[in-house]
Design a protein around this motif. Structure first.
Motif, mmCIF file in Angstrom:
data_model
loop_
_atom_site.group_PDB
_atom_site.id
_atom_site.type_symbol
_atom_site.label_atom_id
_atom_site.label_comp_id
_atom_site.label_asym_id
_atom_site.label_seq_id
_atom_site.Cartn_x
_atom_site.Cartn_y
_atom_site.Cartn_z
ATOM 1 N N THR A 1 33.715 31.238 -24.546
ATOM 2 C CA THR A 1 34.267 31.419 -25.893
ATOM 3 C C THR A 1 33.920 32.823 -26.391
ATOM 4 N N SER A 2 33.506 33.696 -25.457
ATOM 5 C CA SER A 2 32.990 34.997 -25.905
ATOM 6 C C SER A 2 34.043 36.103 -25.796
ATOM 7 N N ARG A 3 34.235 36.628 -24.608
ATOM 8 C CA ARG A 3 35.295 37.621 -24.388
ATOM 9 C C ARG A 3 35.847 37.409 -22.981
ATOM 10 N N THR B 1 28.161 43.440 -18.683
ATOM 11 C CA THR B 1 28.537 42.020 -18.608
ATOM 12 C C THR B 1 29.968 41.814 -18.104
ATOM 13 N N HIS C 1 41.877 31.743 -28.370
ATOM 14 C CA HIS C 1 40.916 32.476 -29.203
ATOM 15 C C HIS C 1 40.844 31.865 -30.608
ATOM 16 N N HIS D 1 27.802 33.481 -24.081
ATOM 17 C CA HIS D 1 27.724 33.860 -25.493
ATOM 18 C C HIS D 1 27.163 35.272 -25.656
ATOM 19 N N PHE E 1 36.821 30.717 -33.688
ATOM 20 C CA PHE E 1 36.353 31.164 -35.014
ATOM 21 C C PHE E 1 37.073 30.460 -36.159
ATOM 22 N N TYR F 1 29.823 35.215 -39.237
ATOM 23 C CA TYR F 1 30.601 34.545 -40.293
ATOM 24 C C TYR F 1 30.470 33.042 -40.173
ATOM 25 N N GLY G 1 22.082 34.911 -28.857
ATOM 26 C CA GLY G 1 22.156 35.484 -30.207
ATOM 27 C C GLY G 1 22.524 34.376 -31.180
ATOM 28 N N LYS G 2 23.290 34.739 -32.204
ATOM 29 C CA LYS G 2 23.579 33.771 -33.274
ATOM 30 C C LYS G 2 24.321 32.534 -32.744
ATOM 31 N N ILE G 3 25.368 32.768 -31.945
ATOM 32 C CA ILE G 3 26.181 31.643 -31.467
ATOM 33 C C ILE G 3 25.448 30.876 -30.361
ATOM 34 N N ASP H 1 38.336 29.855 -24.187
ATOM 35 C CA ASP H 1 38.949 30.177 -25.474
ATOM 36 C C ASP H 1 39.419 31.629 -25.479
ATOM 37 N N PRO I 1 27.924 39.611 -25.521
ATOM 38 C CA PRO I 1 29.071 40.487 -25.789
ATOM 39 C C PRO I 1 29.654 41.039 -24.495
ATOM 40 N N TYR J 1 17.537 40.374 -24.128
ATOM 41 C CA TYR J 1 16.399 40.435 -25.057
ATOM 42 C C TYR J 1 16.010 39.000 -25.445
ATOM 43 N N ASP K 1 18.983 36.084 -21.476
ATOM 44 C CA ASP K 1 19.376 37.093 -22.465
ATOM 45 C C ASP K 1 18.673 38.386 -22.097
HETATM 46 P P1 NAI Z 1 24.942 38.208 -31.156
HETATM 47 O O1 NAI Z 1 24.961 39.707 -31.166
HETATM 48 O O2 NAI Z 1 24.231 37.490 -32.238
HETATM 49 O O3 NAI Z 1 24.365 37.685 -29.752
HETATM 50 C C1 NAI Z 1 24.689 38.252 -28.522
HETATM 51 C C2 NAI Z 1 23.499 38.054 -27.598
HETATM 52 O O4 NAI Z 1 23.850 38.549 -26.306
HETATM 53 C C3 NAI Z 1 22.233 38.806 -28.041
HETATM 54 O O5 NAI Z 1 21.108 37.955 -28.060
HETATM 55 C C4 NAI Z 1 22.085 39.896 -26.987
HETATM 56 O O6 NAI Z 1 20.720 40.236 -26.733
HETATM 57 C C5 NAI Z 1 22.726 39.237 -25.785
HETATM 58 N N1 NAI Z 1 23.119 40.186 -24.751
HETATM 59 C C6 NAI Z 1 23.523 41.469 -24.885
HETATM 60 N N2 NAI Z 1 23.745 42.012 -23.661
HETATM 61 C C7 NAI Z 1 23.468 41.054 -22.764
HETATM 62 C C8 NAI Z 1 23.481 41.009 -21.348
HETATM 63 N N3 NAI Z 1 23.820 42.086 -20.620
HETATM 64 N N4 NAI Z 1 23.127 39.854 -20.736
HETATM 65 C C9 NAI Z 1 22.744 38.761 -21.463
HETATM 66 N N5 NAI Z 1 22.707 38.756 -22.815
HETATM 67 C C10 NAI Z 1 23.057 39.882 -23.449
HETATM 68 O O7 NAI Z 1 26.466 37.785 -31.090
HETATM 69 P P2 NAI Z 1 27.107 36.379 -31.506
HETATM 70 O O8 NAI Z 1 27.475 36.412 -32.936
HETATM 71 O O9 NAI Z 1 26.264 35.284 -30.998
HETATM 72 O O10 NAI Z 1 28.477 36.429 -30.679
HETATM 73 C C11 NAI Z 1 28.496 36.374 -29.262
HETATM 74 C C12 NAI Z 1 29.884 36.758 -28.769
HETATM 75 O O11 NAI Z 1 30.806 35.749 -29.181
HETATM 76 C C13 NAI Z 1 30.437 38.047 -29.408
HETATM 77 O O12 NAI Z 1 30.068 39.172 -28.642
HETATM 78 C C14 NAI Z 1 31.918 37.830 -29.362
HETATM 79 O O13 NAI Z 1 32.419 38.457 -28.208
HETATM 80 C C15 NAI Z 1 32.094 36.329 -29.247
HETATM 81 N N6 NAI Z 1 32.812 35.727 -30.371
HETATM 82 C C16 NAI Z 1 33.906 34.951 -30.099
HETATM 83 C C17 NAI Z 1 34.613 34.341 -31.117
HETATM 84 C C18 NAI Z 1 35.802 33.460 -30.844
HETATM 85 O O14 NAI Z 1 36.550 33.122 -31.784
HETATM 86 N N7 NAI Z 1 36.043 33.041 -29.622
HETATM 87 C C19 NAI Z 1 34.219 34.552 -32.527
HETATM 88 C C20 NAI Z 1 33.005 35.332 -32.694
HETATM 89 C C21 NAI Z 1 32.352 35.914 -31.647
#
Ligand code: NAI
Length: 345
Positions: free
Chosen positions: A232-234, A211, A295, A204, A298, A99, A152-154, A258, A206, A175, A173
């Motif tokens: 800022t992830s989880r 993880t 949190h 960044h 976003f 988003y 990934g995206k972030i 966060d 999941p 991947y 990463d």
């Molecule tokens: P994304 O799916 O685009 O990127 C995640 C990346 O992590 C991918 O490139 C994936 O290959 C990699 N990944 C997966 N397993 C892994 C591992 N074991 N070791 C290393 N890398 C690994 O997700 P996006 O959109 O970039 O979001 C990332 C995280 O940010 C989300 O999972 C979510 O938890 C968190 N988030 C936090 C927000 C907030 O308000 N604080 C808002 C939105 C997302």
């Protein structure tokens, strides 16, 4: 379509009302979180809309199915709060995969800059006309090494921001993305090398079984002394007790959080009139070099707009075609994007 909307906050409503009206989806807004105790509120609705701290476990999923509720529309990207193994085949689980990666990546940099330039301290001082600079010495980001876990995206947007600051960017990463290496000059390394060489580490990826507690006592001991850790992830990517010990021993120079592993009952609410039961969080917050936001990474207008529009479109697309490209499925032992939208059947 009638959707029961859980964990409603005042900033959600205008956006969801706007897009609901545009696409013919009616929302009933409940302030309570979706839990086994509140799931009965979903009776009579076609679907439920949930956020990051609604716990959608097997009991909730079974009850939703019994109530004839077929859709779980997540208004977020992460889905670690949903028992996807159990949900798959019982509920259509839809999410908002992207988003505004900018919202989260910019917040991560805002936290980092606040921390390393002591803005949080200077802000409070100047409010009291204390213009002393003692104790506010920071350090340049330029020339420092940042390690990004998850590109990934972030993570990609954060990498771009850091490159703009003249930082050396290391990444790990599961991947790796060859394009990022070619286009931006990001250097993929092993997780061990990233821990050992980074002045700043930003998470960044999941939250998965793999993880969980990626940052723990052992990995902290292998980081550079004085490392700045950004999450800022989880929350559960970081073992908070280990982080606290790392702060106390000065191994960790600063933490920017966060998210927090036990945030579900605390974040998004005003707890200022209550006794803080969580000793670890309370202790972390007392530290001058720990920044906690609840949190909110976003929370930008652009993100709220996109979240509402995509969530509503997900619901309508599924209702009209029986498929949705933003549906999650569970295959090969892990939850993933369905992409075809046809996995459910
Ligand atoms: P994304 O799916 O685009 O990127 C995640 C990346 O992590 C991918 O490139 C994936 O290959 C990699 N990944 C997966 N397993 C892994 C591992 N074991 N070791 C290393 N890398 C690994 O997700 P996006 O959109 O970039 O979001 C990332 C995280 O940010 C989300 O999972 C979510 O938890 C968190 N988030 C936090 C927000 C907030 O308000 N604080 C808002 C939105 C997302």
């Amino acid at each position: 379509m009638k959707i029961a909307f859980f964990d409603t906050k005042p900033y959600d409503k205008p956006y969801f009302e706007k897009y609901g009206k545009e696409y013919g989806v009616t929302f009933k807004f409940f302030e309570t979180k979706l839990t086994a105790d509140t799931v009965e509120l979903a009776a009579g609705y076609d679907g439920v809309c949930a956020f990051v701290n609604d716990r959608v476990d097997a009991a909730v999923i079974d009850r939703l199915q019994e109530l004839g509720v077929g859709i779980l529309a997540l208004r977020c990207a992460g889905f670690n709060n949903v028992d996807m193994k159990h949900a798959f085949g019982r509920l259509h689980v839809l999410r908002v995969p992207a988003y505004s990666p900018y919202a989260v990546a910019e917040h991560a940099m805002a936290l980092l800059l606040t921390s390393v330039r002591r803005i949080h301290k200077a802000y409070i001082r100047s409010k009291e006309f204390n213009f002393s600079l003692s104790g506010l010495t920071g350090f340049d980001l330029h020339g420092k090494t940042v390690g990004i876990v998850g590109t990934g995206k972030i993570g990609k947007v954060f990498a771009g921001i850091c490159l703009g600051f003249g930082m050396r960017v290391l990444a790990y990463d599961k991947y790796p993305d060859a394009e990022l290496v070619k286009r931006a000059g990001v250097e993929y390394v092993t997780l061990d090398a990233l821990f050992a060489e980074s002045d700043v580490i930003s998470l960044h990826c999941p939250l998965t079984e793999e993880t969980h507690y990626l940052v723990n006592a052992d990995s902290i001991s292998r980081m550079k002394k004085g490392v700045v850790i950004i999450n800022t992830s989880r929350g559960a990517l970081v073992d908070s007790e280990a982080l606290l010990s790392g702060i106390k021993s000065r191994q960790v120079g600063a933490a920017c959080l966060d998210v927090y592993e036990e945030e579900a009952d605390l974040f998004f609410e005003d707890n200022s009139g209550h006794i803080m039961e969580d000793d670890t969080l309370a202790r972390l917050i007392t530290m001058p070099n720990v920044l906690v936001t609840s949190h909110q990474a976003f929370l930008t207008e652009e993100a709220l707009e996109n979240i509402a529009e995509t969530t509503v479109k997900n619901i309508v697309t599924l209702a009209e075609t029986g498929e949705c490209p933003n549906e999650l499925c569970y295959r090969g032992g892990e939850a993933k994007d369905c992409k075809s939208g046809k996995c459910f059947s």
